[in-house]
Write an enzyme that holds these catalytic residues in place. Structure first.
Site, PDB file in Angstrom:
ATOM      1  N   CYS A  37      -9.967  39.219 -12.932  1.00 16.06           N
ATOM      2  CA  CYS A  37     -10.048  40.391 -12.034  1.00 16.06           C
ATOM      3  C   CYS A  37      -9.032  40.382 -10.895  1.00 16.06           C
ATOM      4  CB  CYS A  37     -11.432  40.479 -11.383  1.00 16.06           C
ATOM      5  SG  CYS A  37     -12.785  39.852 -12.346  1.00 16.06           S
ATOM      6  N   CYS A  74     -12.462  35.093 -13.161  1.00 17.55           N
ATOM      7  CA  CYS A  74     -12.217  36.248 -12.285  1.00 17.55           C
ATOM      8  C   CYS A  74     -11.140  35.947 -11.245  1.00 17.55           C
ATOM      9  CB  CYS A  74     -13.514  36.668 -11.608  1.00 17.55           C
ATOM     10  SG  CYS A  74     -13.288  38.041 -10.485  1.00 17.55           S
ATOM     11  N   HIS A  91     -14.456  66.909   2.139  1.00 17.67           N
ATOM     12  CA  HIS A  91     -13.363  67.753   1.689  1.00 17.67           C
ATOM     13  C   HIS A  91     -12.061  67.436   2.420  1.00 17.67           C
ATOM     14  CE1 HIS A  91     -11.708  71.289  -0.212  1.00 17.67           C
ATOM     15  NE2 HIS A  91     -11.248  71.699   0.959  1.00 17.67           N
ATOM     16  N   GLU A 130      -6.085  48.080 -19.427  1.00 12.45           N
ATOM     17  CA  GLU A 130      -5.549  47.711 -18.113  1.00 12.45           C
ATOM     18  C   GLU A 130      -4.129  47.150 -18.235  1.00 12.45           C
ATOM     19  OE1 GLU A 130      -9.752  46.840 -15.811  1.00 12.45           O
ATOM     20  OE2 GLU A 130      -8.626  45.134 -16.508  1.00 12.45           O
ATOM     21  N   TYR A 181     -11.408  47.009 -22.149  1.00 12.99           N
ATOM     22  CA  TYR A 181     -11.020  46.922 -20.737  1.00 12.99           C
ATOM     23  C   TYR A 181      -9.624  46.306 -20.573  1.00 12.99           C
ATOM     24  CZ  TYR A 181     -15.828  47.283 -18.680  1.00 12.99           C
ATOM     25  OH  TYR A 181     -17.056  47.673 -18.255  1.00 12.99           O
ATOM     26  N   LYS A 214      -5.267  40.356 -11.973  1.00  9.66           N
ATOM     27  CA  LYS A 214      -5.101  41.631 -12.713  1.00  9.66           C
ATOM     28  C   LYS A 214      -4.970  42.797 -11.749  1.00  9.66           C
ATOM     29  CE  LYS A 214      -8.200  44.137 -13.262  1.00  9.66           C
ATOM     30  NZ  LYS A 214      -9.331  43.940 -14.129  1.00  9.66           N
ATOM     31  N   GLU A 224     -15.721  64.683  -3.988  1.00  9.83           N
ATOM     32  CA  GLU A 224     -16.648  65.776  -3.646  1.00  9.83           C
ATOM     33  C   GLU A 224     -17.119  66.522  -4.894  1.00  9.83           C
ATOM     34  OE1 GLU A 224     -15.038  69.233  -1.464  1.00  9.83           O
ATOM     35  OE2 GLU A 224     -13.053  68.487  -1.978  1.00  9.83           O
TER      36      GLU A 224
HETATM   37  P1  NDP Z   1     -13.658  44.386 -25.089  1.00 13.47           P
HETATM   38  O1  NDP Z   1     -14.818  43.947 -25.873  1.00 13.47           O
HETATM   39  O2  NDP Z   1     -13.841  45.334 -23.952  1.00 13.47           O
HETATM   40  O3  NDP Z   1     -12.586  45.048 -26.076  1.00 13.47           O
HETATM   41  C1  NDP Z   1     -12.121  44.363 -27.211  1.00 13.47           C
HETATM   42  C2  NDP Z   1     -11.228  45.301 -27.993  1.00 13.47           C
HETATM   43  O4  NDP Z   1     -10.601  44.599 -29.038  1.00 13.47           O
HETATM   44  C3  NDP Z   1     -11.999  46.449 -28.619  1.00 13.47           C
HETATM   45  O5  NDP Z   1     -11.201  47.599 -28.543  1.00 13.47           O
HETATM   46  C4  NDP Z   1     -12.188  45.969 -30.060  1.00 13.47           C
HETATM   47  O6  NDP Z   1     -12.279  47.012 -30.980  1.00 13.47           O
HETATM   48  C5  NDP Z   1     -10.897  45.217 -30.285  1.00 13.47           C
HETATM   49  N1  NDP Z   1     -11.037  44.184 -31.301  1.00 13.47           N
HETATM   50  C6  NDP Z   1     -12.018  43.265 -31.418  1.00 13.47           C
HETATM   51  N2  NDP Z   1     -11.781  42.415 -32.451  1.00 13.47           N
HETATM   52  C7  NDP Z   1     -10.622  42.831 -33.010  1.00 13.47           C
HETATM   53  C8  NDP Z   1      -9.844  42.374 -34.105  1.00 13.47           C
HETATM   54  N3  NDP Z   1     -10.246  41.340 -34.836  1.00 13.47           N
HETATM   55  N4  NDP Z   1      -8.715  43.031 -34.393  1.00 13.47           N
HETATM   56  C9  NDP Z   1      -8.323  44.089 -33.644  1.00 13.47           C
HETATM   57  N5  NDP Z   1      -8.999  44.571 -32.598  1.00 13.47           N
HETATM   58  C10 NDP Z   1     -10.137  43.951 -32.278  1.00 13.47           C
HETATM   59  O7  NDP Z   1     -12.945  43.043 -24.628  1.00 13.47           O
HETATM   60  P2  NDP Z   1     -11.853  42.717 -23.543  1.00 13.47           P
HETATM   61  O8  NDP Z   1     -11.174  41.509 -24.082  1.00 13.47           O
HETATM   62  O9  NDP Z   1     -11.015  43.888 -23.205  1.00 13.47           O
HETATM   63  O10 NDP Z   1     -12.720  42.345 -22.258  1.00 13.47           O
HETATM   64  C11 NDP Z   1     -13.800  41.427 -22.340  1.00 13.47           C
HETATM   65  C12 NDP Z   1     -14.845  41.764 -21.323  1.00 13.47           C
HETATM   66  O11 NDP Z   1     -14.395  41.386 -20.038  1.00 13.47           O
HETATM   67  C13 NDP Z   1     -15.151  43.242 -21.188  1.00 13.47           C
HETATM   68  O12 NDP Z   1     -16.097  43.680 -22.117  1.00 13.47           O
HETATM   69  C14 NDP Z   1     -15.643  43.350 -19.775  1.00 13.47           C
HETATM   70  O13 NDP Z   1     -17.025  43.108 -19.750  1.00 13.47           O
HETATM   71  C15 NDP Z   1     -14.895  42.256 -19.061  1.00 13.47           C
HETATM   72  N6  NDP Z   1     -13.796  42.805 -18.268  1.00 13.47           N
HETATM   73  C16 NDP Z   1     -14.070  43.640 -17.230  1.00 13.47           C
HETATM   74  C17 NDP Z   1     -13.059  44.196 -16.486  1.00 13.47           C
HETATM   75  C18 NDP Z   1     -13.392  45.123 -15.368  1.00 13.47           C
HETATM   76  O14 NDP Z   1     -14.518  45.087 -14.882  1.00 13.47           O
HETATM   77  N7  NDP Z   1     -12.470  45.977 -14.938  1.00 13.47           N
HETATM   78  C19 NDP Z   1     -11.657  43.913 -16.772  1.00 13.47           C
HETATM   79  C20 NDP Z   1     -11.471  43.038 -17.888  1.00 13.47           C
HETATM   80  C21 NDP Z   1     -12.501  42.517 -18.597  1.00 13.47           C
HETATM   81  P3  NDP Z   1     -13.675  47.741 -31.334  1.00 13.47           P
HETATM   82  O15 NDP Z   1     -13.906  48.723 -30.239  1.00 13.47           O
HETATM   83  O16 NDP Z   1     -13.407  48.396 -32.640  1.00 13.47           O
HETATM   84  O17 NDP Z   1     -14.699  46.686 -31.425  1.00 13.47           O
END
Ligand code: NDP
Length: 452
Positions: free
Chosen positions: A48, A43, A435, A181, A177, A51, A440
Site C-alpha cells: 500500500c 503494506c 458545493h 493500479e 486491484y 504503491k 455532493e
Molecule cells: P485480485 O484477486 O484482486 O486479482 C487477481 C487478478 O488476476 C484477477 O483479475 C484474476 O482474474 C487474475 N488471475 C488470477 N489467476 C490468474 C491466472 N492464472 N492467469 C491469469 N489471470 C489470473 O489480486 P491482486 O493480486 O490484484 O490483489 C490481491 C489482494 O490484495 C486484493 O484482493 C486486495 O484485497 C489486496 N489489495 C488491496 C489494495 C487496495 O486496497 N487498494 C491494493 C492492492 C491489493 P479473475 O477475475 O478471472 O479471477
C-alpha cells in the site's frame, strides 16, 4: 504449565504488530514476535505505502497536461525514476524503524528470523525453541504466479518497487486491484502499457457499473486493456520479453508484470505438525474469533484469506487481543468494509454491489450519476466520474455506495461511517451537499436509475 511467553506472533506485518502491541501494553501479556524479512509487512514495505507513492508520482503527467488549460505553460517535464525509488526507499526505511520502535516501546521481543510451529505451544525460531500459551499466525500472503513457460522472466509487484530503470513498454497481467493500479502507474510515468485480463470484466467482485466505468476511463488514458487475453508463454529476447498469448498473438515489452492474485504464506510453517486446518489455497481456516482448528493457535490478516486489506488485519488483530487477553470476546464484523482501488481514476466502495443487493434483498432502488467533475470541465483529458447508490426498497437503507473519480478513496471513508450506521436514503437526502465537489453527488441524486 508455564511458558516462555503468553503470546508468540509469527509475522510482523500490520495484523501481527497490532495484536502484539495491544496484548502487551493494554493487557500485560508477555509477547514475542518473529519476522524473517523486514518489520512492517507487505503494506508498509512492498504494498500500500510505496504503491500510493508511485500513484502520486505517476499522476503528475496528467496534472501537467491539465494545467495547460488553466493557463500554465509547463515546459517539457521529465521524470527521474531513480529519484522516485531513492525517496520511496528512504521513507520505507523510516517506517521500518518506526515499526521496530513500536515493538521495543511496547516490550515485545523481536526475533529476526523465520519461525515454524513445532506443537500447539512451541515454536522453533532460528536455532531456538520457545514456548507460548498462544500462537498467532500473521504471515500474510505472497504473489501467485501461474505456471507457464518462461514465467521466470516475469516480475510481480515485489520487484516492480525495485526496478533499476523505468520500463518503456510494460505488459501487466491480471484485472484485480494490483493490476489496475500498476497499469495506471506505468501509464502515468510514460510507458506504453498493455493490460491483459483473462475474463470479460476487470475488478471482479466490484459493482458492474464500476467495472465498466473504470475500463472505459483507463482506456481513454491510453492503457491498451485487452479482455479474454492471457499469456501462454514468455521468452527473453535480449533485454526484452516476447509474450505469446493463448490466441497466438505476440507482444513485445521491456517488462511483464503479473498481478494474478496472492496466496497465503503457510508453506513450511509446520501447520501440519499440529493439525491447523487450511483451505485448498493454503489459507488458514479460522472461526469468527480468528481461532484456528487448534485452541491455542489463532490467525489474522491476509493469511486467513477473508478480506485482504491492512485495516481489516488491524481490526482482526485488536479483536484477537481483546478476546484472548482482554477478557472481552469480540468477533470483528467483516460487513460494510470500505475500500479503495488506486486506479486512475480511483474507486471507492462500501457495502453491497447491485448484484449482491438484489440477491440478498430482492427489490432495490438504484441511483446513478455519471458526470464530468468541475475541475475537468476545462482540462484536456476530461476524466469523468460516477456515483452509484443502492437502496433497499423495504427499509430505505443504503446498502452500497460506489464512486469512481478523483479522491474517491478519501470520500468513501466518510460515507463508510454512514453506511455502517445503517443510514437511509432519506437521511442521505437530508444531508446538505458541499458545493462544488464531486462528493455532493452522493446526497443530491433523486432520480431512480432504471437502465441496465
Ligand atoms: P485480485 O484477486 O484482486 O486479482 C487477481 C487478478 O488476476 C484477477 O483479475 C484474476 O482474474 C487474475 N488471475 C488470477 N489467476 C490468474 C491466472 N492464472 N492467469 C491469469 N489471470 C489470473 O489480486 P491482486 O493480486 O490484484 O490483489 C490481491 C489482494 O490484495 C486484493 O484482493 C486486495 O484485497 C489486496 N489489495 C488491496 C489494495 C487496495 O486496497 N487498494 C491494493 C492492492 C491489493 P479473475 O477475475 O478471472 O479471477
Amino acid at each position: 504449565m508455564s511458558f516462555d511467553y503468553d503470546l508468540f506472533v509469527i509475522g510482523a506485518g500490520s495484523g501481527g504488530v497490532r495484536a502484539s502491541r495491544i496484548a502487551s501494553t493494554n493487557f500485560g501479556a508477555k509477547v514475542a514476535i518473529a519476522e524473517e524479512y523486514r518489520v512492517g509487512g507487505t503494506c508498509v514495505i512492498r504494498g500500500c505505502v510505496p504503491k500510493k507513492m508511485f500513484v502520486y508520482a505517476s499522476h503528475y503527467s496528467e496534472d501537467f497536461e491539465d494545467a495547460k488549460n488553466y493557463g500554465w505553460t509547463v515546459n517539457h517535464a521529465t521524470h527521474n525514476w531513480k529519484t522516485l525509488i531513492e525517496n520511496k526507499d528512504k521513507e520505507i526505511d523510516r517506517l521500518n524503524g518506526i515499526y521496530h520502535n513500536i515493538l521495543s516501546n511496547n516490550n515485545v521481543t523481536l526475533y529476526e528470523s523465520r519461525a515454524e510451529i513445532v506443537d500447539q505451544n512451541t515454536v522453533r525460531v532460528g536455532d531456538k525453541t520457545v514456548t507460548a500459551k498462544y500462537i498467532l499466525i500473521a504471515t500474510g500472503g505472497t504473489p501467485m504466479m501461474p505456471d507457464i513457460p518462461g514465467i521466470e522472466h516475469a516480475i510481480s509487484s515485489n520487484e516492480a518497487f525495485h526496478l533499476d530503470d523505468m520500463p518503456k513498454r510494460v505488459i501487466v497481467v491480471g484485472g484485480g486491484y494490483i493490476a489496475v493500479e500498476f497499469a495506471g502507474i506505468f501509464n502515468g510515468l510514460g510507458a506504453d502499457v498493455v493490460q491483459l485480463y483473462r475474463g470479460e470484466r476487470i475488478l471482479r467482485g466490484f459493482d458492474h457499473h464500476v467495472q465498466g466505468f473504470v475500463a472505459d476511463e483507463i482506456r481513454k488514458k491510453g492503457i491498451d486493456l485487452r479482455t479474454f487475453a492471457n499469456p501462454a508463454k514468455i521468452e527473453k529476447v535480449g533485454d526484452a520479453v516476447k509474450v505469446t498469448l493463448e490466441d497466438g498473438a505476440v507482444l513485445e515489452a521491456d517488462a511483464i508484470m503479473y498481478a494474478t492474485g496472492r496466496i497465503a504464506n503457510t508453506e513450511g510453517l509446520g501447520l501440519e505438525n499440529v493439525g491447523v486446518e487450511t483451505k485448498a489455497n493454503g489459507a488458514v481456516v479460522v472461526d469468527e474469533y480468528s481461532k484456528t482448528t487448534v485452541d491455542s493457535i489463532y490467525a489474522v490478516g491476509d493469511v486467513t484469506d477473508r478480506i485482504a486489506l491492512t485495516p481489516v488485519a488491524l481490526h482482526e488483530g485488536m479483536a484477537f487481543a481483546e478476546t484472548v487477553f482482554g477478557g472481552k470476546p469480540r468477533a470483528f464484523d467483516h460487513s460494510n468494509v470500505p475500500s479503495a482501488v488506486f486506479s486512475q481514476p480511483p474507486v471507492g466502495s462500501v457495502g453491497l454491489t447491485e448484484e449482491e443487493a438484489r440477491a440478498k434483498y430482492g427489490d432495490v432502488d438504484i441511483y446513478k450519476s455519471e458526470f464530468r467533475p468541475l475541475k475537468q470541465t476545462i482540462t484536456l483529458g476530461g476524466e469523468r466520474a460516477m456515483c452509484k447508490l443502492i437502496v433497499d426498497q423495504k427499509t430505505d437503507k443504503v446498502l452500497g455506495v460506489h464512486i469512481v473519480g478523483a479522491d474517491a478513496g478519501e470520500i468513501i471513508q466518510g460515507i463508510g461511517i454512514a453506511v455502517k450506521m445503517g443510514a437511509t436514503k432519506e437521511q442521505f437526502d437530508a444531508t446538505v451537499g458541499v458545493h462544488p465537489t464531486l462528493a455532493e453527488e452522493i446526497v443530491t441524486m433523486r432520480e431512480k436509475y432504471t437502465g441496465e
